[in-house]
Structure formats: structure tokens, C-alpha cells
Design a protein around this motif. Sequence first.
Motif, PDB file in Angstrom:
ATOM      1  N   GLY A   1      53.488  47.174  47.038  1.00  0.00           N
ATOM      2  CA  GLY A   1      52.195  46.535  47.235  1.00  0.00           C
ATOM      3  C   GLY A   1      52.313  45.256  48.041  1.00  0.00           C
ATOM      4  O   GLY A   1      51.562  45.034  49.000  1.00  0.00           O
ATOM      5  N   TYR A   2      53.273  44.448  47.686  1.00  0.00           N
ATOM      6  CA  TYR A   2      53.455  43.153  48.352  1.00  0.00           C
ATOM      7  C   TYR A   2      53.811  43.364  49.819  1.00  0.00           C
ATOM      8  O   TYR A   2      53.268  42.709  50.715  1.00  0.00           O
ATOM      9  N   THR A   3      54.748  44.323  50.075  1.00  0.00           N
ATOM     10  CA  THR A   3      55.193  44.584  51.443  1.00  0.00           C
ATOM     11  C   THR A   3      54.025  45.060  52.298  1.00  0.00           C
ATOM     12  O   THR A   3      53.802  44.563  53.407  1.00  0.00           O
TER      13      THR A   3
ATOM     14  N   ASN B   1      45.393  48.255  47.486  1.00  0.00           N
ATOM     15  CA  ASN B   1      45.205  47.767  46.130  1.00  0.00           C
ATOM     16  C   ASN B   1      44.697  48.917  45.275  1.00  0.00           C
ATOM     17  O   ASN B   1      43.558  49.342  45.413  1.00  0.00           O
ATOM     18  N   TYR B   2      45.579  49.429  44.426  1.00  0.00           N
ATOM     19  CA  TYR B   2      45.190  50.610  43.655  1.00  0.00           C
ATOM     20  C   TYR B   2      44.251  50.253  42.502  1.00  0.00           C
ATOM     21  O   TYR B   2      43.689  51.107  41.856  1.00  0.00           O
ATOM     22  N   VAL B   3      44.094  48.953  42.240  1.00  0.00           N
ATOM     23  CA  VAL B   3      43.250  48.576  41.109  1.00  0.00           C
ATOM     24  C   VAL B   3      41.771  48.680  41.465  1.00  0.00           C
ATOM     25  O   VAL B   3      40.969  49.145  40.670  1.00  0.00           O
TER      26      VAL B   3
ATOM     27  N   PHE C   1      46.949  57.160  33.203  1.00  0.00           N
ATOM     28  CA  PHE C   1      46.671  56.282  32.067  1.00  0.00           C
ATOM     29  C   PHE C   1      47.426  54.964  32.206  1.00  0.00           C
ATOM     30  O   PHE C   1      46.876  53.883  32.001  1.00  0.00           O
ATOM     31  N   VAL C   2      48.723  55.083  32.622  1.00  0.00           N
ATOM     32  CA  VAL C   2      49.544  53.883  32.731  1.00  0.00           C
ATOM     33  C   VAL C   2      49.180  53.090  33.990  1.00  0.00           C
ATOM     34  O   VAL C   2      49.047  51.873  33.957  1.00  0.00           O
ATOM     35  N   VAL C   3      48.986  53.786  35.115  1.00  0.00           N
ATOM     36  CA  VAL C   3      48.832  53.092  36.390  1.00  0.00           C
ATOM     37  C   VAL C   3      47.405  52.578  36.578  1.00  0.00           C
ATOM     38  O   VAL C   3      47.187  51.393  36.845  1.00  0.00           O
ATOM     39  N   THR C   4      46.434  53.479  36.455  1.00  0.00           N
ATOM     40  CA  THR C   4      45.061  53.083  36.807  1.00  0.00           C
ATOM     41  C   THR C   4      44.141  53.012  35.598  1.00  0.00           C
ATOM     42  O   THR C   4      43.045  52.472  35.697  1.00  0.00           O
TER      43      THR C   4
ATOM     44  N   GLN D   1      53.466  51.515  38.625  1.00  0.00           N
ATOM     45  CA  GLN D   1      52.448  50.509  38.358  1.00  0.00           C
ATOM     46  C   GLN D   1      52.932  49.141  38.845  1.00  0.00           C
ATOM     47  O   GLN D   1      52.214  48.401  39.510  1.00  0.00           O
ATOM     48  N   VAL D   2      54.198  48.865  38.546  1.00  0.00           N
ATOM     49  CA  VAL D   2      54.778  47.593  38.975  1.00  0.00           C
ATOM     50  C   VAL D   2      55.062  47.615  40.477  1.00  0.00           C
ATOM     51  O   VAL D   2      54.757  46.673  41.210  1.00  0.00           O
ATOM     52  N   PHE D   3      55.635  48.732  40.926  1.00  0.00           N
ATOM     53  CA  PHE D   3      56.023  48.915  42.328  1.00  0.00           C
ATOM     54  C   PHE D   3      54.844  48.678  43.261  1.00  0.00           C
ATOM     55  O   PHE D   3      54.988  48.097  44.342  1.00  0.00           O
ATOM     56  N   GLY D   4      53.661  49.124  42.823  1.00  0.00           N
ATOM     57  CA  GLY D   4      52.501  49.056  43.702  1.00  0.00           C
ATOM     58  C   GLY D   4      51.687  47.777  43.593  1.00  0.00           C
ATOM     59  O   GLY D   4      50.738  47.576  44.349  1.00  0.00           O
ATOM     60  N   ARG D   5      52.040  46.920  42.644  1.00  0.00           N
ATOM     61  CA  ARG D   5      51.225  45.719  42.452  1.00  0.00           C
ATOM     62  C   ARG D   5      51.286  44.790  43.657  1.00  0.00           C
ATOM     63  O   ARG D   5      52.349  44.580  44.247  1.00  0.00           O
ATOM     64  N   VAL D   6      50.131  44.247  44.011  1.00  0.00           N
ATOM     65  CA  VAL D   6      50.063  43.443  45.233  1.00  0.00           C
ATOM     66  C   VAL D   6      50.741  42.093  45.036  1.00  0.00           C
ATOM     67  O   VAL D   6      51.326  41.536  45.964  1.00  0.00           O
TER      68      VAL D   6
END
Lengths: 288, 364
Positions: free
Chosen positions: A132-134, A143-145, A228-231, A121-126
Motif C-alpha cells: 500500500g505504501y509503495t 486504498n482497500y478500505v 472478514f479479516v481484510v475488508t 491486510q497489513v501488506f496492503g495498508r497505506v
Amino acid sequence: MEKTWNNKAWFMVLPVLVLVAFSAVIPLMTVVNYSVQDTFGNNQFFWAGTDWFIQVLQSDRFWDALTRNLIFSGIILAIEIPLGILIALNMPKTGLGVPFCLVFMSLPLLIPWNVVGTIWQVFGRVDIGLLGYTLDAIGIPYNYVNNVFDAWVTLIVMDIWHWTSLVVLLCYAGLVSIPDAYYQAAKIDGASRWAVFRYIQLPKMKRVLLIAFLLRFMDSFMIYTEPFVVTGGGPGNATTFLSIDLVKTAIGQFDLGPAAALSLIYFLIILLLSWIFYTVMTNSDAQS
Amino acid sequence: MLELKNITKVVGADTHIHSTDLVLERGSLNVLLGPTLSGKTSLMRLMAGLDKPTTGTISFDGKDVTGVRVQDRSVAMVYQQFINYPAMTVYENIASPMRISGKDAATIDREVRKAAELMKLTPYLERTPLNLSGGQQQRTALARAIVKNASLVLLDEPLANLDYKLREELREELPKLFAAAGSIFVYATTEPQEALLLGGHTATMHQGRISQFGPTISVYRKPADIVTAKTFADPPLNTLDVVKSGNTFERGGLSVLPVPAHLAGIADGAYTIAFHPHHLSLARPHDTAATLKARIIISEIAGSESFIHVDCAGSRWVMLEHGIHDIEPDTAIELFIDTRHLMAFGPDGRAIGGSAASQTVRGA
């Protein structure tokens, strides 16, 4: 010698009976109880019969979630099983590399589900996540959100990262149990690398592959914590699997009757599919 | 003709095969006889080309094949474990070497059926190896080796994992199969009996060396040294360190045995004398047999034979007697030794003197 008849044996099995009763039978029957009745609290129950089951089975929500589950498990199995075999085939069989590889492979398995979810969840955050940032910085929109495709890719990659090791370890166990003489015999025959895999390694791995297949199917079909945690089941309902839908119904909306009916249907689906897989795979084993 | 010249195999700090020279003729049956870890399998792997020798050359019919890969040589091998392709039927298993070499379907079918007939596998052609008994699985592996029609056929203790009856049955059939083809057959075994039953030539192996190579029966009767004699003896060879003085063998200044006629010519000095367990007996076999006093250690009854372990002149010996002899331990007995079969070895272990009297291999 005269046989002694008494009821002492019941005391021997009593602990198991109590344990199973409290851990499985009573909870299950409670669910059955809820699934056929309606309640508005105050411990007042009204007979509902099969109403909840019909309601669940007629709702698009259920069928959509079930379809998502099947697609997810299908993708997971289609990637993790071949990938696991491939990695296991390339792992060293002797020397210092063995313990290193085994420990390295076991690491993801040691991490609890919700921690895996949080990591990704953190790893993928933009805004702050490395991945996500990279991706964002090099111009790949991710953007998985709010993107359905990105959310699914994240969940699938996460599951592969977490669980391919299990397939690898099981396959590896199957591979190292093949006596060296088989490889020698194949070498003397002049069999190709593919023939060795197809006619020696694959048949010898068959049993562990069946176990890997069943474990991964059941586990991925019951997936809950990671989405549940990620999305949180989103964007929209794009990653709302049966388990998430169940919790939403039961705890979110407090619809205990439909939730109980849904969980029984969910349980029966897993039981049925596992039985089908098992029968098909063991039958093909007996025929060949 | 397979020729090993000055072959050695060193793995890490261990020498698996010490410098070895060996020539095997076409159409011959050769037995590698030696205990576990004596180097039989290592030598076979070198012959096959599965391993490269550390030094030396291997040539086949005069051509150097040392560096040639195993799949490019004409080799078939059968192992102690039953090695077949697990997912293929017996038919496909037997056909597999021919499929790889690209034979046409009609030839394959003919050869498979011929080999299956020979190995009594015809009723089982459609089964997979897992649905066969151990004996049938090994027959399948043998049939695969037969159809390959290889110039070198290596059998590495092929009967060791089979039960007694099957082993006898297959052992009877194998030499016939071998005789029919013109290939070089090499058969590794730990059992001296098996070597004698197979006949042909035997190379006895000990600690990575071939101690002797020759016609099986002559290696058994006239071992060149004590290592060979011990390797080729089951139950174990009985030995006694003695000093020859005139016409007696002495031990600690006391006369133990008279020197038999065939050893009369050897010089006085220290020797190790040796003989097989069946040359000891409880009853006098004939007039010239020598008498010795001994003490029973234990008697083991093995069916219609008994192994009687005795302590004689400070050495532990085994006596093989027909019939059931259950003698209490510690009993003092008189036993007889057929001195016509005595072998004598010098301090360096080499066989000394005239050959033991020509004899029939009794109860080998």
C-alpha cells in the motif's frame, strides 16, 4: 457352511454412525429446525413454516451477496486455472529443480486462511504496508478500505496468491504421469507445441483439472475468512459475500430463523452448482 | 539405405551404444534382438533422430542426416505402450500425420480408410482410443505409422503388451504389411522366437553392442560368438567348458562326449561347447547321439512341453521335451545329446570349426 445371522455388524458401523450423527446430521437438523420456527429465547418456539425462506429469497441483500459470490468465483476460476496450467507446464520434470519447485509451490497452501488474511491486510495498508505504501508513494491511488475496486483487487490477488499452487500441483501430477513416448510420437509426427498441449497434455490432464476446478469453485464460493479479516465485508457491502452475510445475520443481528434459512439455501446452491459442473464435465469426457 | 557409421552414444558416465556400424537396405525387415537394456531402444532413437549420436554419422540414401531433426526426416515409430492422441477419434488419430504434412482431404480420407481396412479398424473409426481394447489401440498406432508412408519405420517391442493370441495374430500380419511398402523396417524384440517368426535380417544386441548382423536364420544357426548364441536362445543355451583331446571332449581328465564329425578338424585345447535345449532328450533320437548321466533338479510342465532342468557334469542345463514329464527331483537319469548340433566356442568366445550340421529349426 451355515451363515451366521446376528446383529454384531451394527457394532462395527456404530462409531461411524455416531461420528456422522454428531458432526453432520444433528447440526444440520438443528439448522433445519431453526429455519422453520421463530424464537424469542427462553426456548420458546413458534412455527414459521416457509416464511424465513421466502423472506430471504425476496431480499435484495441475498441476491446481491449471491451475485458477488458468483462474480468472485468466476474471476478466480478464470485466472487460477489457466495460470495454474501455465506454471505447471513450465515446471521442470527432472533434476534438482523438482523438489525445489514443489516445496516452493506448497508454501502458500500451508498458511492458515486467517493468517493469509492478516498478511495481506497489513501488506496492503497505506500507512504501514509495503504494498500500500509503495503504491501510494509512486502515485498510484490505492486504498482497500474505502475503494470498492481496490478491495476486490486485493481479495482476488490474495486468493490467487494463496490457491493457484493447488491447481499447479494437481496439473503437475497429471503432466508427469504422461509417458515420454507420447512426446516422442508427437515429435516424430512434427506436431507443434500447441498441438502437443491441445491433443496430448490437456486431454491427459482432464481428470485432475476437473478436481482442481471443483475444489477451487467450492472453496472460493465459500470464501469467508479472507474478506472478514481484510475488508470486513466493506467498503459498504461491496465485499459482503453470502458467508459474511450469514454470520452478520446470525451473530450480528441474532436473526436465527432467517440465518438458518439462508445457510440451507447457501448449502443447496453449492451442492447444485457442484453437481452441474461435475455432470457437464464428466459428460463431455464420456462423449469425446 | 540407412547407414550407421561408427555410431556411439554416451550419456553422462554411461555408454549406451558402443561403436556401431550397420547398413540396412530399402524394403528390408530388420530385427533388433536382445534382452532389456541391451541398447535396442537407444539405437532406434539414434536411427530415428530423436537423439544425436555422440560420435559417428548416419546417412540415408547416401545423404548425411546426422544433424537433421526427427520431424524433418521420414520416420514413423510404434512403441511398446499404446501411444495415440487420447482425445481424438481413431479416424483422426490415423489422419494426424497426414494432416500435419498438409495432404488434401480426399487423399486423407482414402488413406485412412485403406489403413483402417488393413488393420481391421473400420468399425471403430469413430471411437476414441480409450474405448478400444489394447490390441485395437496398438492397431491404431500401427495404422498411423502405415499412412505416414515413412522411409524408416521403427517398431519398439510393439507386441510386448498384448496378450498371447493377439500377439500371434498381429505378428503374422506385420511382415505382410512390411513386404508391401518399400520402407526400411526395424523391429525390436526381446524374444528369439519372434525374430525367427518374422524372418528377414537380425542384429543381436548385447550391452550396447551389435554382436552379429545377418539373415535371421543364419544368425540363429551359425552364431559368430557365444554372446550371440546366448542372446538368440530361449529357453537358455546349455553350455559346458571342456578340453578337446583327440576325439573326445574331456572335463577334469574324464571323457564327457565324443567329438562329432563336424568338429573333428579343430585343434586340441579348451573350448566351450553349447547346444539348444531341444537337442537334449530322454529317449535316444538316433544312433549317433551321445549318452550322459545327469540328475534332475526340477521339471516344469508348460502345456504340451516340459522343461526339465538337470545337473550334468557340474553344469545346469535345460532340456525341452515334448509331452508331460513330471520327474521327481534328484532322480538320476540318462539323457541323450544330439551331437550333430554341438557348437564350439574358443576361449575368446568366437565360434570355432565347421558349421553345425544343416538342420531344420525344430520347435525353434
